[in-house]
Design a protein around this motif. Structure first.
Motif, PDB file in Angstrom:
ATOM      1  N   ILE A  93     -40.851 -81.585  18.820  1.00 43.07           N
ATOM      2  CA  ILE A  93     -41.904 -80.781  18.192  1.00 43.07           C
ATOM      3  C   ILE A  93     -43.265 -81.140  18.781  1.00 43.07           C
ATOM      4  O   ILE A  93     -44.068 -80.258  19.100  1.00 43.07           O
ATOM      5  N   ASN A  94     -43.512 -82.414  18.962  1.00 41.14           N
ATOM      6  CA  ASN A  94     -44.792 -82.840  19.555  1.00 41.14           C
ATOM      7  C   ASN A  94     -44.951 -82.310  20.974  1.00 41.14           C
ATOM      8  O   ASN A  94     -46.047 -81.918  21.395  1.00 41.14           O
ATOM      9  N   GLU A  95     -43.836 -82.284  21.714  1.00 43.38           N
ATOM     10  CA  GLU A  95     -43.881 -81.772  23.084  1.00 43.38           C
ATOM     11  C   GLU A  95     -44.144 -80.269  23.088  1.00 43.38           C
ATOM     12  O   GLU A  95     -44.910 -79.758  23.921  1.00 43.38           O
ATOM     13  N   LEU A  96     -43.534 -79.549  22.160  1.00 42.17           N
ATOM     14  CA  LEU A  96     -43.744 -78.104  22.092  1.00 42.17           C
ATOM     15  C   LEU A  96     -45.219 -77.778  21.870  1.00 42.17           C
ATOM     16  O   LEU A  96     -45.754 -76.844  22.472  1.00 42.17           O
ATOM     17  N   LEU A  97     -45.887 -78.565  21.026  1.00 40.56           N
ATOM     18  CA  LEU A  97     -47.299 -78.340  20.736  1.00 40.56           C
ATOM     19  C   LEU A  97     -48.213 -79.050  21.730  1.00 40.56           C
ATOM     20  O   LEU A  97     -49.436 -78.893  21.654  1.00 40.56           O
ATOM     21  N   SER A  98     -47.616 -79.839  22.622  1.00 38.71           N
ATOM     22  CA  SER A  98     -48.362 -80.613  23.621  1.00 38.71           C
ATOM     23  C   SER A  98     -49.433 -81.478  22.945  1.00 38.71           C
ATOM     24  O   SER A  98     -50.606 -81.476  23.331  1.00 38.71           O
ATOM     25  N   ALA A 127     -46.722 -84.236  14.565  1.00 40.91           N
ATOM     26  CA  ALA A 127     -46.049 -83.299  13.667  1.00 40.91           C
ATOM     27  C   ALA A 127     -45.569 -84.043  12.426  1.00 40.91           C
ATOM     28  O   ALA A 127     -45.049 -85.160  12.527  1.00 40.91           O
ATOM     29  N   PHE A 128     -45.734 -83.404  11.264  1.00 38.41           N
ATOM     30  CA  PHE A 128     -45.370 -84.064  10.007  1.00 38.41           C
ATOM     31  C   PHE A 128     -44.325 -83.278   9.215  1.00 38.41           C
ATOM     32  O   PHE A 128     -43.445 -83.858   8.603  1.00 38.41           O
ATOM     33  N   SER A 129     -44.427 -81.954   9.192  1.00 35.86           N
ATOM     34  CA  SER A 129     -43.446 -81.148   8.462  1.00 35.86           C
ATOM     35  C   SER A 129     -43.369 -79.754   9.056  1.00 35.86           C
ATOM     36  O   SER A 129     -44.273 -79.309   9.764  1.00 35.86           O
ATOM     37  N   LEU A 130     -42.273 -79.056   8.766  1.00 36.59           N
ATOM     38  CA  LEU A 130     -42.081 -77.671   9.169  1.00 36.59           C
ATOM     39  C   LEU A 130     -41.823 -76.829   7.920  1.00 36.59           C
ATOM     40  O   LEU A 130     -41.302 -77.330   6.926  1.00 36.59           O
ATOM     41  N   VAL A 131     -42.153 -75.545   8.007  1.00 36.88           N
ATOM     42  CA  VAL A 131     -41.812 -74.610   6.932  1.00 36.88           C
ATOM     43  C   VAL A 131     -41.257 -73.342   7.565  1.00 36.88           C
ATOM     44  O   VAL A 131     -41.955 -72.664   8.323  1.00 36.88           O
ATOM     45  N   SER A 132     -40.004 -73.043   7.276  1.00 35.95           N
ATOM     46  CA  SER A 132     -39.417 -71.791   7.751  1.00 35.95           C
ATOM     47  C   SER A 132     -39.837 -70.674   6.800  1.00 35.95           C
ATOM     48  O   SER A 132     -39.810 -70.832   5.579  1.00 35.95           O
ATOM     49  N   ILE A 133     -40.233 -69.536   7.365  1.00 35.71           N
ATOM     50  CA  ILE A 133     -40.733 -68.411   6.577  1.00 35.71           C
ATOM     51  C   ILE A 133     -39.946 -67.157   6.935  1.00 35.71           C
ATOM     52  O   ILE A 133     -39.824 -66.799   8.110  1.00 35.71           O
ATOM     53  N   GLY A 134     -39.431 -66.475   5.919  1.00 37.83           N
ATOM     54  CA  GLY A 134     -38.727 -65.221   6.135  1.00 37.83           C
ATOM     55  C   GLY A 134     -37.283 -65.416   6.568  1.00 37.83           C
ATOM     56  O   GLY A 134     -36.773 -66.545   6.650  1.00 37.83           O
ATOM     57  N   HIS A 135     -36.614 -64.294   6.857  1.00 39.24           N
ATOM     58  CA  HIS A 135     -35.203 -64.361   7.258  1.00 39.24           C
ATOM     59  C   HIS A 135     -34.850 -63.121   8.058  1.00 39.24           C
ATOM     60  O   HIS A 135     -35.276 -62.007   7.736  1.00 39.24           O
ATOM     61  N   GLN A 136     -34.100 -63.323   9.112  1.00 37.99           N
ATOM     62  CA  GLN A 136     -33.512 -62.210   9.841  1.00 37.99           C
ATOM     63  C   GLN A 136     -32.092 -62.581  10.232  1.00 37.99           C
ATOM     64  O   GLN A 136     -31.761 -63.770  10.404  1.00 37.99           O
ATOM     65  N   GLN A 137     -31.242 -61.568  10.346  1.00 36.75           N
ATOM     66  CA  GLN A 137     -29.825 -61.832  10.586  1.00 36.75           C
ATOM     67  C   GLN A 137     -29.600 -62.476  11.953  1.00 36.75           C
ATOM     68  O   GLN A 137     -28.752 -63.351  12.108  1.00 36.75           O
ATOM     69  N   SER A 138     -30.342 -62.025  12.954  1.00 41.25           N
ATOM     70  CA  SER A 138     -30.147 -62.553  14.305  1.00 41.25           C
ATOM     71  C   SER A 138     -30.781 -63.929  14.445  1.00 41.25           C
ATOM     72  O   SER A 138     -31.654 -64.315  13.662  1.00 41.25           O
ATOM     73  N   THR A 139     -30.334 -64.667  15.449  1.00 43.14           N
ATOM     74  CA  THR A 139     -30.894 -65.989  15.754  1.00 43.14           C
ATOM     75  C   THR A 139     -31.353 -65.997  17.208  1.00 43.14           C
ATOM     76  O   THR A 139     -30.837 -65.236  18.035  1.00 43.14           O
ATOM     77  N   PRO A 140     -32.302 -66.853  17.552  1.00 49.07           N
ATOM     78  CA  PRO A 140     -32.784 -66.898  18.947  1.00 49.07           C
ATOM     79  C   PRO A 140     -31.692 -67.398  19.881  1.00 49.07           C
ATOM     80  O   PRO A 140     -30.881 -68.244  19.519  1.00 49.07           O
TER      81      PRO A 140
END
Length: 531
Positions: free
Chosen positions: A249-254, A262-275
């Motif tokens: 996560i730290n690398e993604l945000l550089s 990074a301290f926490s994540l929050v997933s928001i919403g929902h869709q059937q497909s995944t990346p």
């Protein structure tokens, strides 16, 4: 990452070296002696900038004309989390609304020294060390079937609070990186948007020094309380995720991890497909506007964070769910069941309540009523959707109260029984002066109608989650504290988060609280300043 030894046996993870959490917690305790032996004087000329700014990146301004959710605050904070069912994809306006009412500037006040900006969530010292980032797929501009107007392109963004806008750090769909970092957390895998919360050491340590790591949990928690309530009001499932491989996560945000993590994540919403995959991650090396002329390093904070960091998917899986059992003793003293009102419940919207919320600077010593206190406790303790709380409704912190003036409830020290929704009297008496002493000898807890102390069995928590459990305990306390804030302000009452003398708090509530650790304190009552 730790490597195996010559026999091929992996070494003990840093997360499992529990001495680190105990050393940090003990080393940052407040006592009469520590406060007097280590006075701290603020260097106002070196006060850090309250905003993170990437000066070389263009700002995408966010819309401010929000649709009213129509959701009452007391309903929104009470919801334990909406279950995902079908597609629930926020549009750009909804995302802007979530960000604004979680961490945005809701009002400002000009004075001789300049201008003070008040944000949506309470923060220790109003230093706002928590930053928000958005990782998303393509989002529509508005929730209108068939609308083709562009919204927000897939990417990684920093939320610029000062400009109320987004700066794109990376273009493309990087959600699969989050899926891998969270060991395939289902809520993250199906989330069109995930918000990453980070903590900036110096911005809080300028005032609170090594105790800042505790504040990361409190200040991130109050933001998450708002975000959960706003997600509920927007009919979006949301889940707090604390289990992730930190380095990914730290690398993604550089991030410069000596300064921000990074301290926490929050997933928001929902869709059937995944990346299906994510672009390659390369360093960004983006300049930011300096916070201060110089920054003072407090190694204890970084050491605690490193000790609670996870290095692999197996570690992430190990800390997920299975909350330790709370073997709460049955009441021995007089108990009073909560008596929330059945009608005439305030219906102010969540947006209105967040907009008027503040941190009360002076309480009037006037009483609140037992129905008002009952409504606060009932609506704030119905559950938090988080990966470390399983099954739903579990909790890490216990609530102990000093009741100073509540109509219908005798003054004294109490403990709250979550399952029974009842308050047990531990000892009767007028403890106003004691409350003031426990709250770092401040007037606020002495004048408040009620003081709510958060205590946790850290031994049990650390044995279950490792040092990561220390983050979770602090974070949960902040979320619950944020809910108390909102429930109080929904009833036109006041609230203020405070620090405390650690061991004195535990001793005061013992023998019931013996073996626990003081985590947080929220004072509740009527403000002495009428608006």
């Amino acid at each position: 990452m730790l490597t195996a030894n010559a026999e091929g046996v992996p070494p003990l993870s840093l997360n499992d070296h529990l001495d680190a959490a105990w050393q940090y917690h003990s080393g940052t305790k407040h006592s009469q002696l520590s406060i007097r032996m280590n006075p701290h004087f603020l260097d106002w000329e070196n006060k850090p900038l309250l905003f993170k700014i990437y000066p070389t990146l263009e700002v995408l301004r966010l819309p401010r004309d929000f649709r009213e959710t129509g959701s009452a605050a007391l309903d929104a904070i009470a919801a334990p989390g909406k279950q995902a069912s079908g597609e629930a994809i926020p549009d750009l306006e909804t995302l802007a609304q979530l960000l604004f009412f979680s961490a945005g500037v809701v009002r400002s006040k000009k004075h001789e020294q300049g201008e003070t900006f008040f944000r949506a969530a309470a923060c220790t010292g109003a230093l706002y060390e928590i930053e928000l980032y958005v990782v998303c797929t393509d989002l529509p501009s508005e929730s209108v079937p068939g609308a083709n107007s562009p919204g927000l392109a897939a990417g990684v963004y920093h939320f610029g609070v000062a400009e109320f806008g987004l700066r794109q750090l990376r273009a493309g769909d990087y959600r699969q990186t989050l899926v891998e970092a969270t060991a395939g957390d289902p809520s993250v895998a199906h989330a069109p948007v995930t918000i990453i919360c980070t903590g900036t050491y110096w911005r809080n340590a300028w005032k609170y020094r090594s105790r800042t790591y505790r504040h990361f949990g409190w200040d991130n928690g109050t933001i998450l309380a708002n975000l959960l309530a706003m997600s509920e009001a927007s009919h979006l499932p949301a889940k707090i995720v604390t289990g992730f491989v930190d380095a990914q996560i730290n690398e993604l945000l550089s991030l410069d991890t000596k300064r921000e993590v990074a301290f926490s994540l929050v997933s928001i919403g929902h869709q059937q497909s995944t990346p299906s995959g994510a672009p390659q991650i390369s360093p960004l090396n983006l300049p930011i506007v300096p916070y201060s002329q110089e920054e003072v390093d407090y190694p204890a904070i970084r050491k605690m964070h490193e000790a609670s960091s996870l290095d692999s998917a197996s570690e992430v899986t190990a800390v997920r769910g299975k909350t330790p059992s709370n073997d709460f003793p049955a009441p021995k003293g007089t108990t009073t069941s909560l008596q929330p009102p059945h009608d005439a419940i305030p219906q102010d919207s969540i947006e209105k309540v967040i907009s008027r919320r503040g941190s009360t600077r002076q309480f009037s010593r006037e009483s609140v009523t037992l129905p008002q206190l009952s409504l606060i406790l009932d609506r704030s303790t119905r559950g938090i959707p988080a990966d470390f709380l399983d099954p739903s409704g579990n909790h890490l912190n216990d609530l102990y109260l000093i009741v100073n003036s509540v109509d219908g409830l005798a003054a004294g020290a109490y403990v709250y029984h979550w399952e029974r929704k009842a308050l047990e009297l531990l000892k009767p008496g007028d403890f106003r002066d004691k409350a003031g002493f426990l709250g770092l000898e401040q007037q606020l807890p002495a004048d408040a109608a009620v003081d709510v102390f958060f205590l946790a069995d850290l031994k049990k928590i650390l044995e279950r989650y490792g040092n990561r459990g220390y983050r979770a305990a602090q974070l949960e306390a902040g979320i619950l504290g944020g809910k108390l804030y909102l429930a109080a302000y929904a009833q036109h009452l006041g609230a203020s988060g405070l620090t405390f003398y650690d061991d004195d708090v535990v001793n005061f509530f013992s023998p019931h609280a013996r073996g626990k650790s003081a985590i947080f304190l929220v004072a509740l009552g009527r403000s002495a300043i009428r608006k």
